[in-house]
Enzyme design. Sequence first.
Site, PDB file in Angstrom:
ATOM      1  N   LYS A 223      -5.152  -3.111   0.323  1.00 30.04           N
ATOM      2  CA  LYS A 223      -5.936  -2.607   1.354  1.00 30.04           C
ATOM      3  C   LYS A 223      -5.797  -2.994   2.892  1.00 30.04           C
ATOM      4  O   LYS A 223      -4.725  -3.917   2.866  1.00 30.04           O
ATOM      5  CB  LYS A 223      -7.473  -2.889   1.025  1.00 30.04           C
ATOM      6  CG  LYS A 223      -8.012  -2.069   0.017  1.00 30.04           C
ATOM      7  CD  LYS A 223      -9.468  -1.860  -0.325  1.00 30.04           C
ATOM      8  CE  LYS A 223      -9.865  -0.737  -1.395  1.00 30.04           C
ATOM      9  NZ  LYS A 223     -11.062  -0.929  -2.120  1.00 30.04           N
ATOM     10  N   ARG A 262      -9.423  -4.800  -9.833  1.00 26.95           N
ATOM     11  CA  ARG A 262      -8.719  -3.315  -9.863  1.00 26.95           C
ATOM     12  C   ARG A 262      -7.561  -3.396  -8.674  1.00 26.95           C
ATOM     13  O   ARG A 262      -7.636  -3.503  -7.581  1.00 26.95           O
ATOM     14  CB  ARG A 262     -10.135  -2.689  -9.063  1.00 26.95           C
ATOM     15  CG  ARG A 262      -9.756  -1.056  -9.119  1.00 26.95           C
ATOM     16  CD  ARG A 262     -10.805  -0.085  -8.458  1.00 26.95           C
ATOM     17  NE  ARG A 262     -10.597   1.117  -8.294  1.00 26.95           N
ATOM     18  CZ  ARG A 262      -9.740   1.630  -7.334  1.00 26.95           C
ATOM     19  NH1 ARG A 262      -9.268   1.218  -6.480  1.00 26.95           N
ATOM     20  NH2 ARG A 262      -9.600   3.113  -7.494  1.00 26.95           N
TER      21      ARG A 262
END
Length: 283
Positions: A223, A262
């Site tokens: 991210k 994840r």
Amino acid sequence: MLHPSGLPVSLSSLDRTLVMGVINVTPDSFSDGGRFIDANVAIAHGRKMSEQGADIIDIGGESTRPGSERISEQEELDRVLPVIEALISDGIVVSIDTMRASVAKTAVTAGARMINDISGGKVDPQMLPYVATLDIPFILMHWRGPSNIMNSLTDYDDVVLDVRNEIMDQVASAEAAGVHRSRIAIDPGIGFAKTVDQNWPILKHLDVLEAEGLPILMGASRKKFLGELLARNGEPREMDDREAATTAISVLMAQRKTWCVRVHDARSSRDAVEVVQRMAETK
Ligand code: PMM
């Protein structure tokens, strides 16, 4: 056979952090957009991640990148269903990443064993009542609003406490709709309605969320906050070059026995989890 947690026994009896491998069957996802829009490529990638140690494959058909617009239900189904069906027929545990109850239902009917709703049931009023009829895990993420406006929803008095309180309000709504608490995993939603800097205190003070006693899923992989951390000369680190940083987060999560990470690269995170696990078992 299912464990009372709703997980297949083979997963729930594991005493280590689970690894969820991500496939976004989208043209524009934040991390892997465009790579897996072809079903055959997506299926091959899911098989590969499974062989590399992913316990669960999370399949999504709708991009959630900041600013993205919604697609139709049919388009979402057309993208995810062939991939879900192929991986399930291989015996792989599949999770459906969707905000639509109808898509969740089609996926679960096809054999998906987990529902991952980034809105935690807030977008589709049918989602929580549907989940209440099931015995499978529901991943409920902290969510303040849709992707096209979430970057303007970053005002917090105290990001750690506010995120905790807002997630627990979502959990209360889920329980009020009949979802059993033992089926709920919570997720602070790294990068969703958070500035780059707001993600760090959430990770640092994860104990605040852990104190709620619910399993936690962490979705930090590749991210923007990692890209910004590793920026050089004002240029964020390329998406594909954030893997070592992602693995570092997986190590930190595995050390605190977080329920699940994840990630986009299953091998590096699974390897990291194995090292942490071996250290924990070593006298
Ligand atoms: N992040 C994305 C999509 N789905 N689901 C959960 N539960 N948690 C997340 O952090 C999350 C998610 C967006 O990022 P991607 O491009 O990695 O899918």
